[in-house]
Write a protein that holds these residues in place. Structure first.
Motif, PDB file in Angstrom:
ATOM      1  N   ARG A 104     -29.595  51.548 -16.177  1.00 14.79           N
ATOM      2  CA  ARG A 104     -29.438  50.105 -16.427  1.00 14.79           C
ATOM      3  C   ARG A 104     -28.448  49.848 -17.555  1.00 14.79           C
ATOM      4  O   ARG A 104     -27.639  48.935 -17.483  1.00 14.79           O
ATOM      5  N   ALA A 105     -28.573  50.679 -18.597  1.00 13.66           N
ATOM      6  CA  ALA A 105     -27.643  50.503 -19.732  1.00 13.66           C
ATOM      7  C   ALA A 105     -26.194  50.767 -19.286  1.00 13.66           C
ATOM      8  O   ALA A 105     -25.265  50.079 -19.716  1.00 13.66           O
ATOM      9  N   ASP A 106     -26.000  51.751 -18.398  1.00 17.53           N
ATOM     10  CA  ASP A 106     -24.649  52.041 -17.887  1.00 17.53           C
ATOM     11  C   ASP A 106     -24.094  50.825 -17.127  1.00 17.53           C
ATOM     12  O   ASP A 106     -22.913  50.492 -17.232  1.00 17.53           O
ATOM     13  N   LEU A 107     -24.972  50.181 -16.351  1.00 16.21           N
ATOM     14  CA  LEU A 107     -24.520  49.009 -15.597  1.00 16.21           C
ATOM     15  C   LEU A 107     -24.130  47.880 -16.545  1.00 16.21           C
ATOM     16  O   LEU A 107     -23.194  47.128 -16.275  1.00 16.21           O
ATOM     17  N   GLU A 108     -24.825  47.803 -17.673  1.00 21.27           N
ATOM     18  CA  GLU A 108     -24.456  46.788 -18.663  1.00 21.27           C
ATOM     19  C   GLU A 108     -23.087  47.077 -19.266  1.00 21.27           C
ATOM     20  O   GLU A 108     -22.273  46.181 -19.452  1.00 21.27           O
ATOM     21  N   VAL A 109     -22.849  48.345 -19.555  1.00 21.80           N
ATOM     22  CA  VAL A 109     -21.535  48.728 -20.085  1.00 21.80           C
ATOM     23  C   VAL A 109     -20.448  48.441 -19.044  1.00 21.80           C
ATOM     24  O   VAL A 109     -19.371  47.920 -19.361  1.00 21.80           O
ATOM     25  N   PHE A 110     -20.750  48.748 -17.794  1.00 23.96           N
ATOM     26  CA  PHE A 110     -19.810  48.509 -16.695  1.00 23.96           C
ATOM     27  C   PHE A 110     -19.432  47.015 -16.666  1.00 23.96           C
ATOM     28  O   PHE A 110     -18.253  46.647 -16.668  1.00 23.96           O
ATOM     29  N   ALA A 111     -20.454  46.154 -16.708  1.00 25.50           N
ATOM     30  CA  ALA A 111     -20.195  44.713 -16.675  1.00 25.50           C
ATOM     31  C   ALA A 111     -19.399  44.284 -17.913  1.00 25.50           C
ATOM     32  O   ALA A 111     -18.482  43.459 -17.825  1.00 25.50           O
ATOM     33  N   GLU A 112     -19.725  44.880 -19.041  1.00 24.15           N
ATOM     34  CA  GLU A 112     -19.058  44.521 -20.290  1.00 24.15           C
ATOM     35  C   GLU A 112     -17.558  44.874 -20.241  1.00 24.15           C
ATOM     36  O   GLU A 112     -16.713  44.040 -20.572  1.00 24.15           O
ATOM     37  N   ILE A 239     -15.686  57.904 -14.108  1.00 22.69           N
ATOM     38  CA  ILE A 239     -15.787  57.447 -15.496  1.00 22.69           C
ATOM     39  C   ILE A 239     -16.642  56.183 -15.590  1.00 22.69           C
ATOM     40  O   ILE A 239     -17.444  56.030 -16.493  1.00 22.69           O
ATOM     41  N   ILE A 240     -16.506  55.275 -14.651  1.00 23.28           N
ATOM     42  CA  ILE A 240     -17.434  54.129 -14.511  1.00 23.28           C
ATOM     43  C   ILE A 240     -17.065  53.308 -13.273  1.00 23.28           C
ATOM     44  O   ILE A 240     -17.919  52.814 -12.562  1.00 23.28           O
ATOM     45  N   GLY A 241     -15.757  53.191 -13.014  1.00 19.43           N
ATOM     46  CA  GLY A 241     -15.256  52.340 -11.939  1.00 19.43           C
ATOM     47  C   GLY A 241     -14.088  51.545 -12.497  1.00 19.43           C
ATOM     48  O   GLY A 241     -13.552  51.902 -13.556  1.00 19.43           O
ATOM     49  N   PRO A 242     -13.690  50.444 -11.856  1.00 22.25           N
ATOM     50  CA  PRO A 242     -12.584  49.647 -12.398  1.00 22.25           C
ATOM     51  C   PRO A 242     -12.992  49.078 -13.756  1.00 22.25           C
ATOM     52  O   PRO A 242     -14.174  48.849 -13.989  1.00 22.25           O
ATOM     53  N   GLY A 243     -12.004  48.861 -14.643  1.00 21.25           N
ATOM     54  CA  GLY A 243     -12.335  48.300 -15.942  1.00 21.25           C
ATOM     55  C   GLY A 243     -12.350  49.329 -17.055  1.00 21.25           C
ATOM     56  O   GLY A 243     -12.785  49.054 -18.158  1.00 21.25           O
ATOM     57  N   VAL A 244     -11.880  50.544 -16.752  1.00 22.97           N
ATOM     58  CA  VAL A 244     -11.661  51.515 -17.826  1.00 22.97           C
ATOM     59  C   VAL A 244     -10.548  50.970 -18.729  1.00 22.97           C
ATOM     60  O   VAL A 244     -10.575  51.108 -19.935  1.00 22.97           O
ATOM     61  N   SER A 245      -9.584  50.299 -18.088  1.00 24.47           N
ATOM     62  CA  SER A 245      -8.510  49.658 -18.852  1.00 24.47           C
ATOM     63  C   SER A 245      -7.966  48.468 -18.074  1.00 24.47           C
ATOM     64  O   SER A 245      -8.135  48.379 -16.862  1.00 24.47           O
ATOM     65  N   ASN A 246      -7.333  47.566 -18.780  1.00 23.74           N
ATOM     66  CA  ASN A 246      -6.658  46.425 -18.151  1.00 23.74           C
ATOM     67  C   ASN A 246      -5.508  45.963 -19.039  1.00 23.74           C
ATOM     68  O   ASN A 246      -5.618  45.976 -20.261  1.00 23.74           O
ATOM     69  N   GLU A 247      -4.438  45.535 -18.404  1.00 22.85           N
ATOM     70  CA  GLU A 247      -3.335  44.946 -19.163  1.00 22.85           C
ATOM     71  C   GLU A 247      -3.763  43.604 -19.745  1.00 22.85           C
ATOM     72  O   GLU A 247      -4.565  42.891 -19.127  1.00 22.85           O
ATOM     73  N   CYS A 248      -3.192  43.238 -20.891  1.00 28.32           N
ATOM     74  CA  CYS A 248      -3.386  41.876 -21.382  1.00 28.32           C
ATOM     75  C   CYS A 248      -2.304  41.026 -20.715  1.00 28.32           C
ATOM     76  O   CYS A 248      -1.177  41.467 -20.521  1.00 28.32           O
ATOM     77  N   VAL A 249      -2.712  39.810 -20.356  1.00 28.58           N
ATOM     78  CA  VAL A 249      -1.820  38.928 -19.594  1.00 28.58           C
ATOM     79  C   VAL A 249      -0.641  38.465 -20.458  1.00 28.58           C
ATOM     80  O   VAL A 249       0.414  38.125 -19.949  1.00 28.58           O
ATOM     81  N   GLU A 251       1.179  40.340 -22.678  1.00 27.31           N
ATOM     82  CA  GLU A 251       2.261  41.319 -22.748  1.00 27.31           C
ATOM     83  C   GLU A 251       2.548  42.002 -21.408  1.00 27.31           C
ATOM     84  O   GLU A 251       3.694  42.250 -21.064  1.00 27.31           O
ATOM     85  N   ARG A 252       1.532  42.382 -20.708  1.00 20.76           N
ATOM     86  CA  ARG A 252       1.659  43.164 -19.461  1.00 20.76           C
ATOM     87  C   ARG A 252       2.524  44.407 -19.681  1.00 20.76           C
ATOM     88  O   ARG A 252       3.410  44.723 -18.884  1.00 20.76           O
ATOM     89  N   GLN A 253       2.324  45.027 -20.823  1.00 22.95           N
ATOM     90  CA  GLN A 253       3.055  46.252 -21.161  1.00 22.95           C
ATOM     91  C   GLN A 253       2.034  47.337 -21.443  1.00 22.95           C
ATOM     92  O   GLN A 253       1.805  47.692 -22.586  1.00 22.95           O
ATOM     93  N   GLY A 254       1.405  47.839 -20.400  1.00 27.06           N
ATOM     94  CA  GLY A 254       0.395  48.863 -20.586  1.00 27.06           C
ATOM     95  C   GLY A 254      -0.998  48.263 -20.629  1.00 27.06           C
ATOM     96  O   GLY A 254      -1.188  47.122 -21.037  1.00 27.06           O
ATOM     97  N   SER A 255      -1.962  49.073 -20.192  1.00 24.24           N
ATOM     98  CA  SER A 255      -3.346  48.601 -20.082  1.00 24.24           C
ATOM     99  C   SER A 255      -4.166  49.096 -21.264  1.00 24.24           C
ATOM    100  O   SER A 255      -4.184  50.299 -21.549  1.00 24.24           O
ATOM    101  N   HIS A 256      -4.875  48.180 -21.928  1.00 19.02           N
ATOM    102  CA  HIS A 256      -5.749  48.564 -23.039  1.00 19.02           C
ATOM    103  C   HIS A 256      -6.949  49.339 -22.492  1.00 19.02           C
ATOM    104  O   HIS A 256      -7.687  48.833 -21.641  1.00 19.02           O
ATOM    105  N   ILE A 257      -7.133  50.542 -23.000  1.00 17.28           N
ATOM    106  CA  ILE A 257      -8.290  51.360 -22.598  1.00 17.28           C
ATOM    107  C   ILE A 257      -9.442  51.012 -23.533  1.00 17.28           C
ATOM    108  O   ILE A 257      -9.265  51.049 -24.756  1.00 17.28           O
ATOM    109  N   TRP A 258     -10.592  50.693 -22.986  1.00 16.31           N
ATOM    110  CA  TRP A 258     -11.737  50.293 -23.816  1.00 16.31           C
ATOM    111  C   TRP A 258     -12.311  51.532 -24.464  1.00 16.31           C
ATOM    112  O   TRP A 258     -13.265  52.152 -24.008  1.00 16.31           O
ATOM    113  N   GLU A 259     -11.661  51.857 -25.568  1.00 16.44           N
ATOM    114  CA  GLU A 259     -11.821  53.146 -26.243  1.00 16.44           C
ATOM    115  C   GLU A 259     -13.146  53.383 -26.934  1.00 16.44           C
ATOM    116  O   GLU A 259     -13.413  54.502 -27.368  1.00 16.44           O
TER     117      GLU A 259
END
Ligand code: ADP
Ligand code: K
Ligand code: ZN
Length: 445
Positions: A104-112, A239-249, A251-259
Motif C-alpha cells: 500500500r505504501a508503494d502505491l502511495e509513492v507511485f501516486a505521489e 522501478i515503479i512504472g511511469p513517473g520515475v521522471s518527467n520534464e518540467c513544462v 524548460e523541457r530540457q531533460g526530465s527531473h528524476i524524483w531522486e
C-alpha cells in the motif's frame, strides 16, 4: 506549480543526506528479507553493517532483468504475499512477463511521483485528464490514474485503442491534459486533422507522453497537431512504472528524476563503471523507498545522460536526457550501432517528410541491408500531384529523386550507415493503435 514544493526544491545537500540514509536502509532491508540479495551481497563481499552509503554504491552488484525472470513470479518480493496490494507485469517480447509488486505504501509513492510528474507537465488540480495509457497489467494506465487522482484531477480512464471513440470523448468532455504514448498522440492528432478539427478548437493544453523513445521530430508534430505543450514522462515497471521522471513544462530540457525515491546512475555499458555527468551510458536505478520489491542498481538498458545543472523551474532534482535508445533496440548494421531515435532526429530537419517511418533490416547474402521507409508530408504529396510513389515515379520526378538522395545523405552523414530510402505516400507507415509502436522490422533473425 509543484505537487510537493518542499521535496522538489530540497537543497542538494539535504537531498543527498536523505539518499545516504535511505540507501543504507534499503541495503540492510534487502539483505535481511530477500535471499537472492543476501547471496548476491555476500558474493560481492558487501556487509550491510559496514556499508557507508553513496560512496560505496559502486561496490553493489547490478540487478538485471534476467534476475527477475529467474525468480518468476514472486521470488524477489521482500514482503509476504498478503502484504502485496497490487501486481503489475511488463509485456516482454517472449516467454514469461516480468512481475512486480507493490505494498500500500508503494502505491502511495507511485501516486505521489506521478502527481509530481503531472504537475511538472502543466496539470493542475481540477483539470481533466484523458488517460489513454493502457489499463491492465501494464503500469501506464493505473499509474497515471492514481497520480491524477492524488493531484486532484478529474480522470477519464479511456485506456488505449478505439481511436474514434477517443476523438469523440476529447471533443465532448473537453479535457485539458492527455496522457498516452507519443506514437498514439500522433495517431490522435492525425485523426483530428482528417476530421477537420483544428488544434485551436481542441481543449487540450498539455500532453504527457512516454513509454517509448521519441524525439523532437514527434514533439513538434504532436504540439502542432493537438495544440499542446508536450513533456516526456519516463519510467519502468521494475522501478515503479511511469513517473520515475518527467520534464518540467517550463524548460523541457531533460526530465527531473524524483531522486528522493529513485537513485540514478549512468554507467558504461561495457564495464559498468559509473560515468561522469553528461556522458551517455546505461541508466541504473536503486529504489530508495520501495517495500514490496526494492531493487539495487537495476540495469534498465536505457541509454541517456544526467545533468545536475540547476533548472529555472526551481526543482533541484537531477535531470536525465531523452532516452536515446534501449540496448535491446540497438541495430547493428554492417558493424555500425544504430538507434531508431537517431534516424527520427534526422527527419526533423527535412520539411517534406513526417516522423512516420519504419526501419527494415535484411540480410542479403552476407551483408546487412537497411531500408528506411518514410512518409512524405500531405502538402508535399499534393504538390507532386502523383497517386503513388513507385520507383518509376520517383526516377521521373526530380523533386522526389532529390528528396530521396537528401535523406540518404543526411542519414549517412549523421549516423554513418547507408540506408535505402523508400518514400511512402501519407498514411502508409505503421501507426500506433493505442500502445507502444515498434518502428523496427529486423528480418535477419
Ligand atoms: P513493457 O516492458 O511492458 O513495455 P515498461 O513500462 O516496464 O513496460 O517498459 C519500460 C521501458 O519503456 C523503459 O525501460 C524504457 O525502455 C521505455 N520507456 C518508458 N518511458 C520512456 C520514455 N519516456 N522514453 C523512452 N523510453 C521510455
Ligand atoms: K488545443
Ligand atoms: Zn525544471
Amino acid at each position: 506549480m509543484m505537487y510537493q514544493p518542499e521535496l522538489e526544491t530540497l537543497p542538494r545537500e539535504k537531498l543527498r543526506a536523505l539518499q545516504e540514509e535511505r540507501l543504507r536502509r534499503v541495503v540492510a532491508y534487502v539483505y535481511e528479507r530477500v535471499p537472492f540479495y543476501r547471496r548476491l551481497l555476500d558474493e560481492a563481499g558487501v556487509d550491510p553493517k559496514r556499508f557507508r552509503g553513496l560512496q560505496d554504491l559502486p561496490k553493489l552488484p547490478f540487478t538485471k532483468k534476467t534476475d527477475l525472470r529467474d525468480h518468476y513470479p514472486f521470488g524477489l518480493f521482500a514482503v509476504p504475499r498478503e502484504e502485496v496490494a497490487r501486481i503489475h507485469a511488463s509485456s516482454g517480447t517472449t516467454g514469461k512477463p516480468t512481475v512486480v509488486g507493490y505494498t500500500r505504501a508503494d502505491l502511495e509513492v507511485f501516486a505521489e511521483v506521478v502527481a509530481r510528474s503531472l504537475a511538472a507537465a502543466g496539470a493542475r488540480p481540477g483539470m481533466m485528464l484523458h488517460n489513454a495509457y493502457g489499463y491492465g497489467l501494464f503500469t501506464g494506465g493505473l499509474g497515471l490514474h492514481g497520480g491524477a487522482e492524488a493531484l486532484g484531477m478529474t480522470v477519464v480512464p479511456v485506456s488505449g485503442g478505439m481511436t474514434e471513440r477517443q476523438v469523440m470523448l476529447i471533443q465532448d468532455f473537453r479535457p485539458e491534459v492527455i496522457s498516452c504514448t507519443p506514437s498514439y498522440a500522433q495517431t490522435l492528432a492525425e485523426e483530428f486533422r482528417k476530421r477537420g478539427v483544428s488544434p485551436e478548437e481542441l481543449s487540450l493544453e498539455y500532453a504527457v507522453l512516454g513509454a517509448e523513445p521519441w524525439t523532437e521530430a514527434i514533439r513538434k508534430q504532436v504540439d502542432e497537431g493537438l495544440g499542446v505543450r508536450s513533456t516526456n514522462i519516463y519510467g519502468l515497471s521494475e522501478i515503479i512504472g511511469p513517473g520515475v521522471s518527467n520534464e518540467c513544462v517550463e524548460e523541457r530540457q531533460g526530465s527531473h528524476i524524483w531522486e528522493d525515491h529513485f537513485l540514478p546512475e549512468v554507467v558504461d555499458p561495457e564495464t559498468g563503471e559509473p560515468l561522469p555527468e553528461g556522458k551517455v551510458g546505461v541508466l541504473v536505478f536503486t529504489t530508495l523507498t520501495k517495500e514490496a520489491m526494492p531493487l539495487l542498481r537495476y540495469w534498465t538498458g536505457d541509454l541517456t545522460f544526467l545533468t545536475y545543472e540547476a533548472c529555472t523551474c526551481g526543482r533541484t532534482h537531477v535531470r536525465m536526457g531523452p532516452i536515446l535508445g534501449r540496448t535491446d533496440d540497438m541495430l547493428i548494421i554492417r558493424g555500425v550501432n544504430v538507434y531508431p531515435t537517431q534516424v527520427e532526429a534526422v527527419l526533423l530537419d527535412i520539411p517534406e517528410v513526417e516522423p512516420y517511418y519504419q526501419i527494415v533490416v535484411r540480410r542479403e547474402g552476407t551483408l546487412d541491408e537497411a531500408e528506411l521507409k518514410v512518409e512524405v508530408s500531405e502538402a508535399f504529396f499534393r504538390e507532386i500531384g502523383q497517386k503513388a510513389l513507385s520507383d518509376e515515379v520517383i526516377e521521373a520526378d526530380h523533386r522526389l529523386h532529390a528528396l530521396r538522395e537528401r535523406i540518404a545523405r543526411k542519414i549517412k552523414d549523421n549516423i554513418g550507415v547507408t540506408m535505402k530510402v523508400t518514400l511512402l505516400p501519407p498514411g502508409q507507415a505503421p501507426r500506433s493503435e493505442g500502445g507502444k509502436l515498434r518502428r523496427v522490422l529486423d528480418l535477419r533473425k
